[in-house]
Design a protein around this motif. Structure first.
Motif, PDB file in Angstrom:
ATOM      1  N   LEU A   9     112.662 -11.108  15.790  1.00  0.00           N
ATOM      2  CA  LEU A   9     111.635 -10.236  15.215  1.00  0.00           C
ATOM      3  C   LEU A   9     110.365 -10.246  16.065  1.00  0.00           C
ATOM      4  CD1 LEU A   9     112.095 -11.122  11.435  1.00  0.00           C
ATOM      5  CD2 LEU A   9     112.566  -8.909  12.511  1.00  0.00           C
ATOM      6  N   ALA A  10     110.005 -11.416  16.587  1.00  0.00           N
ATOM      7  CA  ALA A  10     108.806 -11.489  17.428  1.00  0.00           C
ATOM      8  C   ALA A  10     108.986 -10.668  18.708  1.00  0.00           C
ATOM      9  CB  ALA A  10     108.489 -12.942  17.767  1.00  0.00           C
ATOM     10  N   ARG A  11     110.168 -10.745  19.312  1.00  0.00           N
ATOM     11  CA  ARG A  11     110.437  -9.955  20.516  1.00  0.00           C
ATOM     12  C   ARG A  11     110.330  -8.459  20.213  1.00  0.00           C
ATOM     13  NH1 ARG A  11     112.242 -12.189  25.180  1.00  0.00           N
ATOM     14  NH2 ARG A  11     112.587 -10.061  25.910  1.00  0.00           N
ATOM     15  N   GLU A  12     110.957  -8.047  19.093  1.00  0.00           N
ATOM     16  CA  GLU A  12     110.913  -6.635  18.721  1.00  0.00           C
ATOM     17  C   GLU A  12     109.491  -6.192  18.420  1.00  0.00           C
ATOM     18  OE1 GLU A  12     113.843  -4.079  18.246  1.00  0.00           O
ATOM     19  OE2 GLU A  12     113.688  -5.402  19.986  1.00  0.00           O
ATOM     20  N   ALA A  13     108.728  -7.060  17.770  1.00  0.00           N
ATOM     21  CA  ALA A  13     107.346  -6.712  17.452  1.00  0.00           C
ATOM     22  C   ALA A  13     106.529  -6.506  18.722  1.00  0.00           C
ATOM     23  CB  ALA A  13     106.724  -7.803  16.589  1.00  0.00           C
ATOM     24  N   ALA A  14     106.717  -7.374  19.711  1.00  0.00           N
ATOM     25  CA  ALA A  14     106.000  -7.227  20.975  1.00  0.00           C
ATOM     26  C   ALA A  14     106.389  -5.931  21.678  1.00  0.00           C
ATOM     27  CB  ALA A  14     106.276  -8.424  21.874  1.00  0.00           C
ATOM     28  N   ARG A  15     107.619  -5.547  21.524  1.00  0.00           N
ATOM     29  CA  ARG A  15     108.110  -4.335  22.194  1.00  0.00           C
ATOM     30  C   ARG A  15     107.685  -3.060  21.473  1.00  0.00           C
ATOM     31  NH1 ARG A  15     112.749  -1.127  22.368  1.00  0.00           N
ATOM     32  NH2 ARG A  15     113.590  -2.094  20.491  1.00  0.00           N
ATOM     33  N   LEU A  16     107.619  -3.110  20.124  1.00  0.00           N
ATOM     34  CA  LEU A  16     107.486  -1.886  19.335  1.00  0.00           C
ATOM     35  C   LEU A  16     106.120  -1.701  18.676  1.00  0.00           C
ATOM     36  CD1 LEU A  16     110.926  -2.015  17.455  1.00  0.00           C
ATOM     37  CD2 LEU A  16     110.354  -0.623  19.462  1.00  0.00           C
ATOM     38  N   ALA A  17     105.299  -2.738  18.647  1.00  0.00           N
ATOM     39  CA  ALA A  17     104.062  -2.675  17.861  1.00  0.00           C
ATOM     40  C   ALA A  17     103.168  -1.513  18.283  1.00  0.00           C
ATOM     41  CB  ALA A  17     103.302  -3.991  17.984  1.00  0.00           C
ATOM     42  N   THR A  18     102.729  -0.753  17.288  1.00  0.00           N
ATOM     43  CA  THR A  18     101.764   0.317  17.515  1.00  0.00           C
ATOM     44  C   THR A  18     100.349  -0.247  17.370  1.00  0.00           C
ATOM     45  OG1 THR A  18     101.655   0.918  15.175  1.00  0.00           O
ATOM     46  CG2 THR A  18     103.395   1.962  16.499  1.00  0.00           C
ATOM     47  N   ASP A  19      99.370   0.579  17.678  1.00  0.00           N
ATOM     48  CA  ASP A  19      97.981   0.144  17.501  1.00  0.00           C
ATOM     49  C   ASP A  19      97.707  -0.204  16.038  1.00  0.00           C
ATOM     50  OD1 ASP A  19      97.541   0.504  20.183  1.00  0.00           O
ATOM     51  OD2 ASP A  19      96.538   2.446  19.967  1.00  0.00           O
ATOM     52  N   ASP A  20      98.274   0.570  15.113  1.00  0.00           N
ATOM     53  CA  ASP A  20      98.087   0.284  13.689  1.00  0.00           C
ATOM     54  C   ASP A  20      98.739  -1.039  13.302  1.00  0.00           C
ATOM     55  OD1 ASP A  20      96.642   2.580  13.282  1.00  0.00           O
ATOM     56  OD2 ASP A  20      98.323   3.748  12.497  1.00  0.00           O
TER      57      ASP A  20
END
Length: 244
Positions: free
Chosen positions: A118-129
């Motif tokens: 999940l952390a890897r995906e979050a780093a890859r996909l996180a938007t500004d919001d």
């Protein structure tokens, strides 16, 4: 009944299982789709040639699996299964596992696998919001330095906000189930006087890696954080067991 063809031969033993399987097969084949209403209990009794208890037991089991929605005052409907409901079906056996040390170790390992991903995906996909929301949760967590209940709640919120970034309902459900099973581990680990400070520093590193879209760093920070929690937990357990 129109649209509800003649069932295959049903043996007299375990009738509710047979009825549940017949209805499930109709859903999986596409004969019944999400939103479709099933016949009334009375019609199902006549259709299968059984009493009300067998029909109700079958419907309640399918309701528990998330395939059907059973409510008073309305006909049973086919529903879209919720991954969380499906995983909760395993919770009884899972609770037996976490009653033993080896079972706890297995779920600790599972939590690492899930949250690192999940952390890897979050780093890859996180938007500004996403990043703004995650920082707001982090700041609330950092303001709870002397309040363990508040820290625990904001700790949950921080990890959950990371899970939401992946937009994967199954992973999100698995995260919640595993976290629930490891609740005793989390409470024990937080009882250590250094735990809150270490966790807040780890959360900050995880956040900064996600903010910078650095998947490798986010993975390493999350893994280090969870392994520290696990090490603290077993250290407290060992100390307690060796005390006179």
């Amino acid at each position: 009944m129109s649209g509800f063809g003649t069932p295959a031969h049903l043996r007299r033993d375990r009738l509710s299982d047979k009825i549940a399987k017949d209805i499930q097969d109709r859903v999986l084949s596409g004969e019944l789709t999400v939103g479709d209403r099933l016949p009334s209990e009375r019609d199902l009794m006549a259709h299968y040639g059984v009493g009300r208890p067998a029909v109700r037991e079958a419907l309640l089991w399918l309701n528990k699996t998330g395939m059907l929605s059973v409510s008073n005052g309305d006909r049973t409907r086919v529903t879209e299964p919720d991954p969380r409901d499906m995983l909760q079906l395993l919770s009884g056996a899972a609770k037996m596992l976490v009653a033993r040390a080896e079972g706890i170790r297995q779920f600790q390992k599972t939590r690492i696998f899930v949250e690192v991903a999940l952390a890897r995906e979050a780093a890859r996909l996180a938007t500004d919001d996403d990043i703004a929301d995650l920082e707001a949760v982090l700041l609330r967590n950092e303001s709870c330095a002397d309040d363990i209940p508040a820290f625990s709640a904001t700790d949950d919120a921080f990890h959950h906000r990371i899970a939401l970034i992946a937009e994967d309902p199954l992973l999100d459900a698995l995260y919640h189930v595993v976290l629930e099973l490891l609740e005793e581990q989390r409470r024990t680990s937080l009882s250590h006087p250094e735990s809150l400070g270490k966790a807040q520093a780890a959360h900050r590193r995880i956040f900064e890696a996600i903010r910078d879209h650095d998947a490798d760093r986010a993975e390493a920070a999350m893994r280090d954080h969870l392994e520290t929690v696990i090490h603290t937990y077993w250290g407290i357990r060992e100390q307690a067991s060796s005390s006179p």
